[in-house]
Design an enzyme around this catalytic site. Structure first.
Site, PDB file in Angstrom:
ATOM      1  N   SER A   8      24.210  11.654  26.443  1.00 50.82           N
ATOM      2  CA  SER A   8      22.978  11.906  24.793  1.00 50.82           C
ATOM      3  C   SER A   8      21.910  12.338  25.773  1.00 50.82           C
ATOM      4  O   SER A   8      21.386  12.357  27.150  1.00 50.82           O
ATOM      5  CB  SER A   8      22.832  10.762  24.887  1.00 50.82           C
ATOM      6  OG  SER A   8      21.532  11.088  24.528  1.00 50.82           O
ATOM      7  N   HIS A  33      25.671  14.755  23.142  1.00 48.15           N
ATOM      8  CA  HIS A  33      25.314  14.270  22.125  1.00 48.15           C
ATOM      9  C   HIS A  33      24.410  14.404  22.024  1.00 48.15           C
ATOM     10  O   HIS A  33      23.338  14.211  22.999  1.00 48.15           O
ATOM     11  CB  HIS A  33      26.140  12.181  22.294  1.00 48.15           C
ATOM     12  CG  HIS A  33      25.123  11.521  21.568  1.00 48.15           C
ATOM     13  ND1 HIS A  33      26.149  11.529  20.557  1.00 48.15           N
ATOM     14  CD2 HIS A  33      23.987  10.397  21.556  1.00 48.15           C
ATOM     15  CE1 HIS A  33      25.680  10.197  19.546  1.00 48.15           C
ATOM     16  NE2 HIS A  33      24.502  10.379  20.201  1.00 48.15           N
ATOM     17  N   ASP A  35      20.964  13.607  20.243  1.00 52.41           N
ATOM     18  CA  ASP A  35      20.133  12.358  19.737  1.00 52.41           C
ATOM     19  C   ASP A  35      18.983  12.606  18.243  1.00 52.41           C
ATOM     20  O   ASP A  35      17.862  12.912  19.291  1.00 52.41           O
ATOM     21  CB  ASP A  35      19.308  11.031  20.043  1.00 52.41           C
ATOM     22  CG  ASP A  35      21.022  10.204  20.558  1.00 52.41           C
ATOM     23  OD1 ASP A  35      21.697   9.896  19.735  1.00 52.41           O
ATOM     24  OD2 ASP A  35      20.593  10.184  21.635  1.00 52.41           O
ATOM     25  N   MET A  37      15.881  11.411  16.025  1.00 51.87           N
ATOM     26  CA  MET A  37      15.282  10.593  15.152  1.00 51.87           C
ATOM     27  C   MET A  37      13.856  10.970  14.725  1.00 51.87           C
ATOM     28  O   MET A  37      12.967  11.986  15.419  1.00 51.87           O
ATOM     29  CB  MET A  37      14.494  10.153  16.057  1.00 51.87           C
ATOM     30  CG  MET A  37      15.603   9.212  17.343  1.00 51.87           C
ATOM     31  SD  MET A  37      15.106   8.153  18.644  1.00 51.87           S
ATOM     32  CE  MET A  37      16.902   8.101  19.803  1.00 51.87           C
ATOM     33  N   HIS A  66      23.912  13.168  15.716  1.00 49.93           N
ATOM     34  CA  HIS A  66      23.483  11.251  15.738  1.00 49.93           C
ATOM     35  C   HIS A  66      22.302  11.814  14.521  1.00 49.93           C
ATOM     36  O   HIS A  66      20.737  11.052  15.229  1.00 49.93           O
ATOM     37  CB  HIS A  66      23.680  10.683  17.070  1.00 49.93           C
ATOM     38  CG  HIS A  66      23.229   9.715  16.475  1.00 49.93           C
ATOM     39  ND1 HIS A  66      23.322   8.372  17.644  1.00 49.93           N
ATOM     40  CD2 HIS A  66      23.563   8.493  15.424  1.00 49.93           C
ATOM     41  CE1 HIS A  66      22.595   7.145  16.885  1.00 49.93           C
ATOM     42  NE2 HIS A  66      23.196   7.178  15.810  1.00 49.93           N
ATOM     43  N   MET A  68      19.787   9.775  13.596  1.00 48.18           N
ATOM     44  CA  MET A  68      19.171   8.391  12.756  1.00 48.18           C
ATOM     45  C   MET A  68      17.806   8.961  12.293  1.00 48.18           C
ATOM     46  O   MET A  68      16.120   8.838  12.288  1.00 48.18           O
ATOM     47  CB  MET A  68      18.637   8.051  14.481  1.00 48.18           C
ATOM     48  CG  MET A  68      19.733   7.365  14.296  1.00 48.18           C
ATOM     49  SD  MET A  68      19.334   6.605  16.532  1.00 48.18           S
ATOM     50  CE  MET A  68      20.064   8.107  17.622  1.00 48.18           C
ATOM     51  N   MET A 137      26.976   1.511  16.913  1.00 46.27           N
ATOM     52  CA  MET A 137      25.742   1.268  17.911  1.00 46.27           C
ATOM     53  C   MET A 137      25.864   0.086  18.804  1.00 46.27           C
ATOM     54  O   MET A 137      26.311  -0.796  18.172  1.00 46.27           O
ATOM     55  CB  MET A 137      24.983   1.492  16.937  1.00 46.27           C
ATOM     56  CG  MET A 137      24.426   2.459  16.337  1.00 46.27           C
ATOM     57  SD  MET A 137      24.441   4.537  17.257  1.00 46.27           S
ATOM     58  CE  MET A 137      22.813   3.434  18.239  1.00 46.27           C
ATOM     59  N   PHE A 143      16.195   3.722  21.317  1.00 48.10           N
ATOM     60  CA  PHE A 143      15.449   4.265  22.163  1.00 48.10           C
ATOM     61  C   PHE A 143      16.716   4.504  23.559  1.00 48.10           C
ATOM     62  O   PHE A 143      17.424   3.628  23.476  1.00 48.10           O
ATOM     63  CB  PHE A 143      14.609   3.059  23.076  1.00 48.10           C
ATOM     64  CG  PHE A 143      13.276   2.947  22.511  1.00 48.10           C
ATOM     65  CD1 PHE A 143      12.588   3.884  22.462  1.00 48.10           C
ATOM     66  CD2 PHE A 143      13.532   2.403  21.008  1.00 48.10           C
ATOM     67  CE1 PHE A 143      11.435   3.946  21.825  1.00 48.10           C
ATOM     68  CE2 PHE A 143      12.373   1.958  19.464  1.00 48.10           C
ATOM     69  CZ  PHE A 143      11.341   3.376  20.325  1.00 48.10           C
ATOM     70  N   GLY A 144      17.009   5.413  24.600  1.00 48.39           N
ATOM     71  CA  GLY A 144      17.432   5.178  25.513  1.00 48.39           C
ATOM     72  C   GLY A 144      17.263   4.226  26.828  1.00 48.39           C
ATOM     73  O   GLY A 144      16.276   3.516  26.655  1.00 48.39           O
ATOM     74  N   ASP A 175      27.967   4.210  20.824  1.00 46.97           N
ATOM     75  CA  ASP A 175      26.950   4.650  21.661  1.00 46.97           C
ATOM     76  C   ASP A 175      25.914   3.410  21.888  1.00 46.97           C
ATOM     77  O   ASP A 175      25.666   3.013  21.263  1.00 46.97           O
ATOM     78  CB  ASP A 175      26.019   5.255  19.825  1.00 46.97           C
ATOM     79  CG  ASP A 175      24.958   6.346  20.814  1.00 46.97           C
ATOM     80  OD1 ASP A 175      24.614   6.058  22.095  1.00 46.97           O
ATOM     81  OD2 ASP A 175      24.131   6.424  20.263  1.00 46.97           O
ATOM     82  N   GLY A 176      25.407   3.052  23.877  1.00 48.44           N
ATOM     83  CA  GLY A 176      24.777   2.705  23.518  1.00 48.44           C
ATOM     84  C   GLY A 176      24.902   1.580  24.901  1.00 48.44           C
ATOM     85  O   GLY A 176      25.643   1.326  24.870  1.00 48.44           O
ATOM     86  N   GLY A 177      23.897   2.083  25.970  1.00 45.86           N
ATOM     87  CA  GLY A 177      24.424   0.861  27.086  1.00 45.86           C
ATOM     88  C   GLY A 177      25.628   1.126  28.492  1.00 45.86           C
ATOM     89  O   GLY A 177      25.987   0.480  28.181  1.00 45.86           O
ATOM     90  N   SER A 198      21.313   7.296  29.750  1.00 50.32           N
ATOM     91  CA  SER A 198      20.491   6.915  31.597  1.00 50.32           C
ATOM     92  C   SER A 198      21.305   7.118  32.304  1.00 50.32           C
ATOM     93  O   SER A 198      20.810   7.285  32.853  1.00 50.32           O
ATOM     94  CB  SER A 198      19.239   6.115  31.056  1.00 50.32           C
ATOM     95  OG  SER A 198      20.340   4.857  30.688  1.00 50.32           O
TER      96      SER A 198
HETATM   97  C1  DX5 Z   1      19.933   4.993  21.362  1.00 50.79           C
HETATM   98  C2  DX5 Z   1      20.846   6.669  21.050  1.00 50.79           C
HETATM   99  C3  DX5 Z   1      21.602   6.462  21.971  1.00 50.79           C
HETATM  100  C4  DX5 Z   1      20.984   6.415  23.703  1.00 50.79           C
HETATM  101  C5  DX5 Z   1      22.141   6.362  24.345  1.00 50.79           C
HETATM  102  O1  DX5 Z   1      19.561   5.058  20.037  1.00 50.79           O
HETATM  103  O2  DX5 Z   1      21.184   7.000  20.066  1.00 50.79           O
HETATM  104  O3  DX5 Z   1      22.615   7.852  21.831  1.00 50.79           O
HETATM  105  O4  DX5 Z   1      20.603   8.111  23.775  1.00 50.79           O
HETATM  106  O5  DX5 Z   1      21.749   6.166  25.676  1.00 50.79           O
HETATM  107  P1  DX5 Z   1      21.332   5.244  26.796  1.00 50.79           P
HETATM  108  O6  DX5 Z   1      23.264   5.494  27.101  1.00 50.79           O
HETATM  109  O7  DX5 Z   1      20.396   5.187  27.393  1.00 50.79           O
HETATM  110  O8  DX5 Z   1      22.191   3.872  26.026  1.00 50.79           O
HETATM  111 ZN    ZN Z   2      23.504   8.501  19.939  1.00 50.47          ZN
END
Ligand code: DX5
Ligand code: ZN
Length: 225
Positions: A8, A33, A35, A37, A66, A68, A137, A143-144, A175-177, A198
């Protein structure tokens, strides 16, 4: 299928975006990827078309956007024009989801639906067979750098089961963490695409971290086949 790692770019260094896009080009990553927002659907604003177009000019791998954002239907065609191949919208943002998915397909893109952590997979029963991918998700979007919500693992395996039961071809993206520690169990539970922000960009060597996440996913995947 082989697991795909999709870094991402939200966690990239925007002052050195060209360098980071080039790193992903060189790496074992399969996709980019992106993001998007809007500060309304989620409490954060990321980047828009000028940045997506700049990335698209340089990227040599498919772009997975993606969205959002509220009212994503207003922006589907511009994303196609910007060079996006895989486009996901949020279930929670689409009152006429079937029409939105049709529109994405009519524009010649692959269509995905993203589910917030609290949104149940059963809500996709009647659209699953029309989808190219589902985005689970594993953090609340916006947020990342957030921690992986453990329940997502269970959600992933139930979604995988549901796809098999219905004969749906949809790929599953998580997606996420995501990181090198949980990549193995995610692949095992049924994830085809691992998004990592991240974990990749905060690593000493982002390129090596992509390889590490991919190897963790692949070795776990092989164990269950
Ligand atoms: C969250 C995003 C993710 C995010 C992933 O809203 O959709 O794609 O950036 O970042 P990490 O891997 O740091 O959770
Ligand atoms: Zn995403």
């Amino acid at each position: 299928m082989e697991t795909i790692i999709a870094p991402s770019l939200l966690s990239a260094d925007f002052g050195n975006l060209a360098r980071d896009v080039e790193m992903v080009n060189r790496s074992d990553a399969g996709w980019f990827h992106l993001d998007i927002m809007d500060g309304v659907f989620v409490p954060n604003i990321s980047y828009g078309f000028p940045v997506v177009k700049a990335m698209a000019r340089q990227a040599r791998k498919p772009l997975d956007a993606h969205l959002m954002i509220v009212e994503p239907d207003r922006y589907l065609a511009p994303f196609k024009e910007a060079g996006v191949e895989w486009l996901s919208v949020h279930y929670e943002a689409c009152p006429h989801l079937h029409r939105t998915v049709q529109h994405i397909h009519d524009l010649g893109m692959k269509a995905g639906v993203a589910l917030n952590p609290h949104t149940g997979i059963t809500l996709l029963e009647d659209i699953l067979c029309d989808l190219d991918y589902v985005v689970v998700m594993s953090v609340n979007p916006g947020f990342g750098g957030q921690s992986f919500i453990e329940h997502s693992l269970y959600k992933l395996s139930r979604l995988k089961e549901m796809c098999l039961r219905k004969g749906a071809k949809a790929l599953i993206e998580i997606d996420g963490g995501v990181n090198a520690e949980n990549a193995g169990s995610l692949a095992k539970a049924g994830a085809d695409i691992l998004v990592a922000g991240s974990a990749v960009f905060k690593a000493d060597s982002p390129e090596r971290m992509i390889t590490e996440i991919l190897s963790a996913a692949q070795s776990a995947g092989k164990a269950v086949r």
